[in-house]
Write an enzyme that holds these catalytic residues in place. Structure first.
Site, short mmCIF file in Angstrom:
data_model
loop_
_atom_site.label_atom_id
_atom_site.label_comp_id
_atom_site.label_asym_id
_atom_site.label_seq_id
_atom_site.Cartn_x
_atom_site.Cartn_y
_atom_site.Cartn_z
N HIS A 34 52.34 43.03 39.01
CA HIS A 34 53.15 41.80 38.90
C HIS A 34 52.27 40.65 38.47
O HIS A 34 51.04 40.76 38.43
CB HIS A 34 53.90 41.51 40.20
CG HIS A 34 53.03 41.15 41.37
ND1 HIS A 34 52.13 42.03 41.93
CD2 HIS A 34 52.93 40.00 42.10
CE1 HIS A 34 51.52 41.45 42.96
NE2 HIS A 34 51.98 40.20 43.07
N HIS A 42 51.34 37.61 39.58
CA HIS A 42 50.59 36.63 40.38
C HIS A 42 49.11 36.59 40.00
O HIS A 42 48.51 37.62 39.70
CB HIS A 42 50.74 36.93 41.87
CG HIS A 42 52.10 36.54 42.40
ND1 HIS A 42 52.63 37.07 43.56
CD2 HIS A 42 53.02 35.68 41.92
CE1 HIS A 42 53.83 36.53 43.76
NE2 HIS A 42 54.09 35.70 42.78
N ASP A 92 46.41 36.30 41.62
CA ASP A 92 45.44 37.12 42.37
C ASP A 92 45.57 38.61 42.02
O ASP A 92 44.90 39.45 42.63
CB ASP A 92 45.56 36.87 43.89
CG ASP A 92 46.91 37.27 44.45
OD1 ASP A 92 47.92 37.17 43.73
OD2 ASP A 92 46.95 37.70 45.63
N HIS A 93 46.40 38.93 41.04
CA HIS A 93 46.50 40.30 40.52
C HIS A 93 46.18 40.38 39.03
O HIS A 93 46.09 41.47 38.47
CB HIS A 93 47.89 40.89 40.80
CG HIS A 93 48.14 41.08 42.26
ND1 HIS A 93 48.13 42.31 42.87
CD2 HIS A 93 48.36 40.18 43.25
CE1 HIS A 93 48.35 42.17 44.17
NE2 HIS A 93 48.50 40.88 44.42
N HIS A 122 59.46 40.71 45.70
CA HIS A 122 58.30 39.81 45.81
C HIS A 122 58.24 38.95 44.53
O HIS A 122 58.17 37.74 44.59
CB HIS A 122 57.04 40.65 45.97
CG HIS A 122 55.76 39.87 46.03
ND1 HIS A 122 55.43 39.06 47.09
CD2 HIS A 122 54.72 39.78 45.16
CE1 HIS A 122 54.25 38.50 46.87
NE2 HIS A 122 53.79 38.93 45.70
N ASP A 138 52.25 44.25 45.75
CA ASP A 138 52.63 43.42 46.90
C ASP A 138 54.06 43.71 47.35
O ASP A 138 54.72 42.85 47.92
CB ASP A 138 52.50 41.93 46.55
CG ASP A 138 51.05 41.48 46.48
OD1 ASP A 138 50.15 42.30 46.76
OD2 ASP A 138 50.81 40.31 46.14
N HIS A 167 46.76 44.13 49.38
CA HIS A 167 46.05 43.26 50.34
C HIS A 167 45.72 43.98 51.62
O HIS A 167 46.42 44.91 52.04
CB HIS A 167 46.92 42.04 50.70
CG HIS A 167 47.12 41.08 49.57
ND1 HIS A 167 46.27 40.02 49.34
CD2 HIS A 167 48.08 41.02 48.62
CE1 HIS A 167 46.70 39.34 48.28
NE2 HIS A 167 47.80 39.93 47.82
ZN LIG Z 1 51.87 38.76 44.72
#
Ligand SMILES: [Zn+2]
Length: 255
Positions: A56, A58, A60-61, A114, A133, A171
């Site tokens: 996805h 985001h 942090d990915h 998400h 996530d 995570h």
């Molecule tokens: Zn995420």
């Protein structure tokens, strides 16, 4: 030849994971939280990055994608619905599409909730699923873009995978998730056992993933919202599973 995986920490509490095909030498990074630890993991194994499979959009990915693509000229595979917001996408995927990493073959499972375009990658012959996530050990992602009903359906798709499927999530949240889960099902024996195991893993500096779908089904309250006993425990006996799930998720948001 069976796939090899290598799990490592990125950013504050993200996981990076490499998927390697020993036959062809192909190596995929599942998401790219940040470039440096991924490069270090590649180097430690003597692997060369050929693909990035994005779950996805985001940051942090995806933050590591530009530097990794620049260095390795790797292919970037990403969900079609989020391709506009992910850097360097070469191939877009949807529900049921096949993805290969060398000779390894995986299937795309759309798991919106998400984010609206979130996907998971399931390598069935190797019994591995990379779920980003959507599903965490003893937890699930926040429902940021979609609806609780959408997230519940996505989680049941992952729950339907074979029990011995190993789940890699985005995570390390397991200990906090267990503290919350015990407020929902305080007497769940599988959950109590998992708490003991996780305390030990953390004390020894070990990751708490991967976990199997079979074990998660027994202890993760977000996968258990359609069980009458779970609905009863939160005062929602007889309510629809999606409503029970939404209540558990709302409680977790405030926990
Ligand atoms: Zn995420």
């Amino acid at each position: 030849m069976p796939a090899e995986t290598h799990l490592f920490s990125c950013l504050k509490d993200n996981y990076g994971v490499l998927l390697h095909d020993p036959e062809s030498g192909a190596t995929a990074s599942i998401d790219a939280p940040e470039a440096a630890p991924i490069e270090a993991a590649l180097q430690a194994n003597g692997w060369k990055l050929t693909d990035i499979l994005v779950t996805h959009h985001h940051a942090d990915h995806t933050g590591g994608i530009p530097a990794l693509k620049d260095k390795y000229k790797c292919r970037v595979v990403a969900p079609a619905a989020e391709a506009d917001t992910i850097p360097g996408v070469d191939q877009t995927v949807r529900e049921g599409d096949k993805v290969t990493v060398g000779k390894l073959s995986g299937n795309v499972i759309e798991t919106p909730g998400h984010t609206n375009g979130h996907v998971a990658y399931w390598f069935h012959a190797d019994k591995l699923a990379f779920v980003g996530d959507t599903l965490f050990s003893i937890g699930c992602g926040r429902v940021i873009e979609g609806t609780p009903g959408m997230m519940w359906r996505s989680l049941t798709k992952l729950r339907d995978l074979p029990n011995d499927t190993e789940i890699y999530c985005g995570h390390e949240y397991t200990a906090a998730n267990i503290r919350f889960a015990r407020t929902i099902e305080p007497d769940n024996a599988a959950l109590v056992a998992r708490e003991v195991q996780v305390k030990q893993q953390i004390a020894q500096g070990e990751p708490t993933i991967p976990v199997t779908i079979g074990d998660e089904k027994l202890a993760n309250p977000f996968l258990r919202a359609d069980l009458p006993e779970v609905a009863a425990l939160i005062g929602m006996a007889g309510k629809a599973a999606a409503q029970v799930f939404a209540e558990i998720r709302a409680r977790k948001n405030k926990f």
